[in-house]
Design an enzyme around this catalytic site. Structure first.
Site, PDB file in Angstrom:
ATOM      1  N   SER A  24       0.825  -1.220   0.000  1.00 44.23           N
ATOM      2  CA  SER A  24       0.000   0.000   0.000  1.00 44.23           C
ATOM      3  C   SER A  24       0.850   1.257   0.000  1.00 44.23           C
ATOM      4  O   SER A  24       1.730   1.423   0.839  1.00 44.23           O
ATOM      5  CB  SER A  24      -0.884   0.056   1.254  1.00 44.23           C
ATOM      6  OG  SER A  24      -1.754  -1.027   1.289  1.00 44.23           O
ATOM      7  N   HIS A  55      -3.830   0.201  -4.488  1.00 44.68           N
ATOM      8  CA  HIS A  55      -3.207  -0.910  -5.212  1.00 44.68           C
ATOM      9  C   HIS A  55      -3.675  -0.854  -6.663  1.00 44.68           C
ATOM     10  O   HIS A  55      -4.863  -0.824  -6.935  1.00 44.68           O
ATOM     11  CB  HIS A  55      -3.609  -2.252  -4.607  1.00 44.68           C
ATOM     12  CG  HIS A  55      -2.962  -2.522  -3.293  1.00 44.68           C
ATOM     13  ND1 HIS A  55      -1.885  -3.365  -3.153  1.00 44.68           N
ATOM     14  CD2 HIS A  55      -3.227  -2.044  -2.065  1.00 44.68           C
ATOM     15  CE1 HIS A  55      -1.522  -3.397  -1.896  1.00 44.68           C
ATOM     16  NE2 HIS A  55      -2.325  -2.610  -1.207  1.00 44.68           N
ATOM     17  N   HIS A  77      -5.381  -9.578  -1.273  1.00 45.00           N
ATOM     18  CA  HIS A  77      -5.483  -9.728   0.185  1.00 45.00           C
ATOM     19  C   HIS A  77      -6.629 -10.672   0.552  1.00 45.00           C
ATOM     20  O   HIS A  77      -7.644 -10.720  -0.143  1.00 45.00           O
ATOM     21  CB  HIS A  77      -5.770  -8.372   0.850  1.00 45.00           C
ATOM     22  CG  HIS A  77      -4.774  -7.312   0.554  1.00 45.00           C
ATOM     23  ND1 HIS A  77      -4.852  -6.511  -0.568  1.00 45.00           N
ATOM     24  CD2 HIS A  77      -3.672  -6.897   1.236  1.00 45.00           C
ATOM     25  CE1 HIS A  77      -3.831  -5.656  -0.560  1.00 45.00           C
ATOM     26  NE2 HIS A  77      -3.106  -5.870   0.514  1.00 45.00           N
ATOM     27  N   TYR A  79      -8.638 -10.120   2.912  1.00 42.90           N
ATOM     28  CA  TYR A  79      -9.812  -9.314   3.276  1.00 42.90           C
ATOM     29  C   TYR A  79     -10.656  -8.905   2.067  1.00 42.90           C
ATOM     30  O   TYR A  79     -11.785  -8.449   2.224  1.00 42.90           O
ATOM     31  CB  TYR A  79      -9.417  -8.087   4.114  1.00 42.90           C
ATOM     32  CG  TYR A  79      -8.536  -7.067   3.440  1.00 42.90           C
ATOM     33  CD1 TYR A  79      -9.008  -6.248   2.417  1.00 42.90           C
ATOM     34  CD2 TYR A  79      -7.215  -6.893   3.848  1.00 42.90           C
ATOM     35  CE1 TYR A  79      -8.195  -5.309   1.803  1.00 42.90           C
ATOM     36  CE2 TYR A  79      -6.389  -5.958   3.251  1.00 42.90           C
ATOM     37  CZ  TYR A  79      -6.885  -5.175   2.229  1.00 42.90           C
ATOM     38  OH  TYR A  79      -6.076  -4.257   1.632  1.00 42.90           O
ATOM     39  N   GLU A  80     -10.096  -9.063   0.870  1.00 41.92           N
ATOM     40  CA  GLU A  80     -10.896  -8.784  -0.327  1.00 41.92           C
ATOM     41  C   GLU A  80     -11.826  -9.955  -0.639  1.00 41.92           C
ATOM     42  O   GLU A  80     -12.642  -9.871  -1.563  1.00 41.92           O
ATOM     43  CB  GLU A  80      -9.974  -8.519  -1.523  1.00 41.92           C
ATOM     44  CG  GLU A  80      -9.161  -7.237  -1.369  1.00 41.92           C
ATOM     45  CD  GLU A  80      -8.098  -7.115  -2.437  1.00 41.92           C
ATOM     46  OE1 GLU A  80      -8.405  -6.567  -3.505  1.00 41.92           O
ATOM     47  OE2 GLU A  80      -6.958  -7.570  -2.211  1.00 41.92           O
ATOM     48  N   ALA A 107       2.909  -2.088   3.874  1.00 43.45           N
ATOM     49  CA  ALA A 107       2.714  -1.064   4.886  1.00 43.45           C
ATOM     50  C   ALA A 107       2.322  -1.792   6.162  1.00 43.45           C
ATOM     51  O   ALA A 107       1.564  -2.752   6.110  1.00 43.45           O
ATOM     52  CB  ALA A 107       1.599  -0.117   4.456  1.00 43.45           C
ATOM     53  N   MET A 205      -1.671  -6.889   7.137  1.00 45.59           N
ATOM     54  CA  MET A 205      -2.734  -7.765   6.622  1.00 45.59           C
ATOM     55  C   MET A 205      -2.308  -8.505   5.355  1.00 45.59           C
ATOM     56  O   MET A 205      -3.156  -8.910   4.556  1.00 45.59           O
ATOM     57  CB  MET A 205      -3.988  -6.932   6.323  1.00 45.59           C
ATOM     58  CG  MET A 205      -4.465  -6.091   7.494  1.00 45.59           C
ATOM     59  SD  MET A 205      -5.805  -5.001   6.994  1.00 45.59           S
ATOM     60  CE  MET A 205      -5.951  -3.956   8.471  1.00 45.59           C
ATOM     61  N   SER A 206      -1.015  -8.690   5.172  1.00 50.14           N
ATOM     62  CA  SER A 206      -0.550  -9.316   3.919  1.00 50.14           C
ATOM     63  C   SER A 206       0.706 -10.134   4.164  1.00 50.14           C
ATOM     64  O   SER A 206       0.986 -10.541   5.285  1.00 50.14           O
ATOM     65  CB  SER A 206      -0.276  -8.219   2.880  1.00 50.14           C
ATOM     66  OG  SER A 206       0.837  -7.444   3.263  1.00 50.14           O
ATOM     67  N   ASN A 229       2.272   3.790  10.445  1.00 46.65           N
ATOM     68  CA  ASN A 229       1.579   4.312  11.634  1.00 46.65           C
ATOM     69  C   ASN A 229       2.019   3.512  12.850  1.00 46.65           C
ATOM     70  O   ASN A 229       2.461   2.372  12.714  1.00 46.65           O
ATOM     71  CB  ASN A 229       0.055   4.169  11.463  1.00 46.65           C
ATOM     72  CG  ASN A 229      -0.352   2.724  11.203  1.00 46.65           C
ATOM     73  OD1 ASN A 229      -0.247   2.235  10.074  1.00 46.65           O
ATOM     74  ND2 ASN A 229      -0.770   2.032  12.234  1.00 46.65           N
ATOM     75  N   HIS A 241      -6.774   4.622   6.750  1.00 45.82           N
ATOM     76  CA  HIS A 241      -6.075   4.107   5.561  1.00 45.82           C
ATOM     77  C   HIS A 241      -5.428   5.257   4.773  1.00 45.82           C
ATOM     78  O   HIS A 241      -4.344   5.099   4.221  1.00 45.82           O
ATOM     79  CB  HIS A 241      -7.050   3.317   4.677  1.00 45.82           C
ATOM     80  CG  HIS A 241      -6.383   2.596   3.539  1.00 45.82           C
ATOM     81  ND1 HIS A 241      -5.340   1.710   3.735  1.00 45.82           N
ATOM     82  CD2 HIS A 241      -6.599   2.627   2.204  1.00 45.82           C
ATOM     83  CE1 HIS A 241      -4.950   1.225   2.561  1.00 45.82           C
ATOM     84  NE2 HIS A 241      -5.696   1.778   1.619  1.00 45.82           N
TER      85      HIS A 241
END
Ligand code: HPA
Length: 267
Positions: A24, A55, A77, A79-80, A107, A205-206, A229, A241
């Site tokens: 990201s 992305h 991902h 989450y997609e 990220a 998350m990846s 962050n 995000h």
């Protein structure tokens, strides 16, 4: 993936030995390649279409100096809604293209209090809390063994090379353990305290799914996180995000400089 590789080979004469997955906000690196051929994922058989904001969703084959590289600008991902196998499909395509080394970037939220926002961190290991594994189901023995060893998913040799390159450029590289969570919600402060206790320095998350698939196929992996962050509860601010993308963009110059010097050495 044989079909997918044939499609890629029909579009570009480059035969990269190294592949990069951009996280990201880090997508600008793909724009710095020379003699680039861009292939949208939608045109490649066997690849899903990436939907996450920040992305792009294309495979870029191009050169850094004389070194050909393949870059996934945009990743898949969990989450997609993709399966772990779909998330790993880009890495499987890399392998079908003859690529033996991959650089996975992302990220991440910083759990280790020594990391400042914008820090670049070499991933030394991961903790996969995504409850998903790309090797679930029948094993394809042509790709790798049923029960692959995971003692050194992130190559120590590649980490040494990255460190040397960063030193020469005056770029500070931290090192740490990446905890992979399914997302898409960010973590709660209690989850971050838990992650610290179990030994995580970073959270995202990846990456873990791709790293497992790459390791299964005997590929060498280098993982680099950008701390966009401080993790939930550490800064007193809510996570957004947009901020993740903004910090990614802010360090993209340094990040690009590192990859530009490093990739030719890894090829
Ligand atoms: N948590 C999970 N994933 C992330 C974060 C975070 O704080 N920052 C960027 N990706």
């Amino acid at each position: 993936m044989t079909q997918a590789a044939a499609l890629v080979h029909s579009r570009s004469a480059l035969r990269p030995a190294i592949g990069v997955v951009l996280g990201s906000g880090l997508g600008t690196f793909a724009d710095s390649l020379n003699s680039a051929t861009r292939i949208p994922y939608a045109e490649i058989p066997g690849l899903p279409v990436s939907t996450a904001i920040g992305h792009k969703g294309e495979l870029v084959l191009g050169k850094i100096g004389d070194t050909p590289v393949a870059v996934m600008s945009g990743r898949f991902h969990l989450y997609e809604g993709y399966s772990a196998q779909q998330v790993a499909s880009g890495i499987r395509l890399f392998r079908a293209l003859g690529i033996r080394r991959v650089v996975l970037t992302n990220a991440a939220g910083g759990i280790n209090l020594e990391y400042a926002t914008g820090a670049l961190v070499l991933i030394s290991d991961h903790i996969n809390l995504q409850c998903a594994n790309p090797l679930t189901g029948a094993n394809d023995d042509r790709l790798g063994p049923r029960f692959p060893d995971m003692t050194e998913v992130y190559s120590s040799t590649l980490r040494i090379a990255a460190r040397q390159t960063a030193n020469e450029l005056g770029i500070v590289l931290c090192e740490g353990v990446y905890a992979a969570l399914p997302g898409p919600s960010y973590e709660t402060p209690a989850e971050i305290r838990f992650l610290r206790i179990i030994g995580a320095d970073l959270v995202g998350m990846s990456t873990a799914t791709e790293a497992i698939a790459a390791n299964h196929m005997g590929m060498e992996v280098l993982g680099i996180s950008c701390v966009t962050n401080l993790a939930a509860g550490l800064s007193g601010k809510k996570l957004e995000h947009a901020e993740v993308l903004e910090i990614g963009l802010r360090v993209s110059g340094m990040f690009q400089e590192l990859l530009t010097a490093l990739l030719p050495r890894l090829a």
